[in-house]
Design an enzyme around this catalytic site. Sequence first.
Site, PDB file in Angstrom:
ATOM      1  N   ASP A 259       0.916  -1.038   0.059  1.00 32.83           N
ATOM      2  CA  ASP A 259       0.166  -0.060  -0.005  1.00 32.83           C
ATOM      3  C   ASP A 259       0.931   1.187   0.133  1.00 32.83           C
ATOM      4  OD1 ASP A 259      -1.679  -2.123   0.724  1.00 32.83           O
ATOM      5  OD2 ASP A 259      -3.075  -0.786   1.619  1.00 32.83           O
TER       6      ASP A 259
ATOM      7  N   LYS B 136      -6.688   3.236  -3.860  1.00 30.70           N
ATOM      8  CA  LYS B 136      -7.375   3.344  -2.155  1.00 30.70           C
ATOM      9  C   LYS B 136      -7.521   4.833  -1.768  1.00 30.70           C
ATOM     10  CE  LYS B 136      -5.258   2.118   2.214  1.00 30.70           C
ATOM     11  NZ  LYS B 136      -4.237   1.332   2.940  1.00 30.70           N
TER      12      LYS B 136
ATOM     13  N   LYS C  87     -10.125   0.290  -3.068  1.00 34.80           N
ATOM     14  CA  LYS C  87     -10.281  -0.036  -1.556  1.00 34.80           C
ATOM     15  C   LYS C  87     -10.540   1.229  -0.770  1.00 34.80           C
ATOM     16  CE  LYS C  87      -7.175  -1.378   2.132  1.00 34.80           C
ATOM     17  NZ  LYS C  87      -5.699  -1.882   2.799  1.00 34.80           N
TER      18      LYS C  87
END
Lengths: 335, 300
Positions: free
Chosen positions: A164, A235, A271
């Site tokens: 991430d 995300k 996400k």
Amino acid sequence: MTSAPVSQALPAQLAEATAGESALRRFLHGLPGVDPVGLESRAATLATRSIKKASKLAAIDLAISMVDLTTLEGADTPGKVRSLAAKARRPDPDYPDTPPVAAVCVYPDRVADAVAALGPAGVPGGGSIGIASVATAFPSGRAARAVKLADVRSALDAGATEIDMVIDRGAFLAGHYGTVFDEIVDVRRVCDAASTPDGNPVRLKVILEIGELGTYDNVRRASFLALLAGGDFIKTSTGKVSPAATLPVTHLMLQAVRDWYQLTGQRRAVKPAGGIRTTKDAIRYLVAVHEVAGPEWLDPYYFRFGASSLLGDLILQRRTQLEGHYSGPDYVTVD
Amino acid sequence: MSRLDVAKTYKLYIGGKFPRSESGRTYQVTDGAGRFAANAAQASRKDARDAVVAARKAFPGWRSATAYNRGQVIYRIAEMLEGRRDQFTELVRAGNTSSTGQRAVAKAHREVDAAIDLLVHYAGWTDKVAAVFGGANPVAGPYFSFTTPEPTGVVGAAAPQQDALLGLVSVIAPIITSGNTAVVVASQDRPLPAVTLAEVLATSDLPGGVVNLLTGSAAEVMPHLAAHGDVNALDLTGVAGDQRAELERAAAGTVKRVFAPPPDVTFSADPGTARLRAFLEQKTVWHPTGALSLAGGGSY
């Protein structure tokens, strides 16, 4: 500017956008503007949809299997990661049919603890739960490129299967789109060079940190920028900045992956992270996924929740559905 | 030109806010003489659920507030009630079956005064609960043994159908005195004093969620509170005798404390301590006295 490694078979107008800084700017500023009133009202309308009984139970199970169970605190200990891993593997020991979560998400120096607790992800005999690690000087991203790449490498060396990364919001807001793009591409290369135990490629999640982007137009531009540069996931947030994930922003990002699929045939993932705490919220997101992107995205491979306390509420609501009366936090593990 | 009365919209009281029922339902409230008085919100299962969430959220803060502070807050409720004495007298009088004449007014006055006095009574109890119900136990060993009372948690309660104000205060006050939080279903036929009491509570420094008031049918809402896994105790004061067994059975599923006083209590009588004791958990702690010595001589 460097060219993206995954640009195989990009249609002409997208391949052209990655040709240089000014082409990228032209492409991103040429994206249609967002109608904020329409976006928010559509998100609010879909949020009123009522999901009950068997559909609700199915939605809860799906949501549990989509959770990236996260702990990102300065106070994270090996013990905390171990207990997180135990909860990830078997969220509700009283109901062993509860599905495991998609992944655990930790800081790079805690990846080794997660690997020790879960076994290398995806390996027969090991866990099937992904091990995600934040990297690139999370959460601010304010560090030299070399430091960020070293951060990514250390996480991968320790056994992370998902990375991430945060984008450089400072560069993005200053209009240096090429810098942001190159950085994502560099991280992508590091990920591609790493080998996971099961041979699957490392999945890269690009955190846009929408709380710092300011406008919906910027979110749309950042989404396409991340997709062009080869991010597997877009995300919403780090969870450290407010606002974190919101329904309208997630709508916008789902539109981006849907448009990307229509343009390229590649299915990318979304996400939302931060601020999703209740089952009710989670089900609203699932409705949005179904209506905006499509039913194919209702899969842990294409949609995840970045959350820590959400799982507890999902388990409580699952019990409520099964037992016929409301349950309480006394009956589930407290993380 | 004659002025139109401004009719009030009565709502629920959950988590320090005044929401409408999630179900959107209302029901008509009539006064003692059978005339239309108001529309009140009819609480549903989900309102009860929301109220329990609010009560659970408020519990850690309220239980750890100092006894002195809780006493001040409850005394403040009494002060605010005193300031709106005439309004409450009118509401109580209108709800009673014989509601006209000097006598009816005097009776309602007495009921409101008794409710205020009862709050002052319980305000004084907050810092005495530990001393009266706890203690240092004599034990046969070199230990101190202390028993301290602690609040049970979230209490689901049904207020009595008669005695709309005094009965309600008699139920709420002892629950919150010892640090519990409450979800209370008010009298179905006479909910107006309860909703107005909620306005008093909301302006009395009582943290939101410590008391949550639902109007509507206790028969509809109480079974959900009785079976709820996050409710720690039940007060069945306002539930008729024949409906109690069912609720107690549901409560047993999650091992709740159940307080079921005789159905014909007189609330104007001495309140006693039964209600206070009903929602306390006794915690006993053992601690070495320090007189223990390896040499056996008690040298330190």
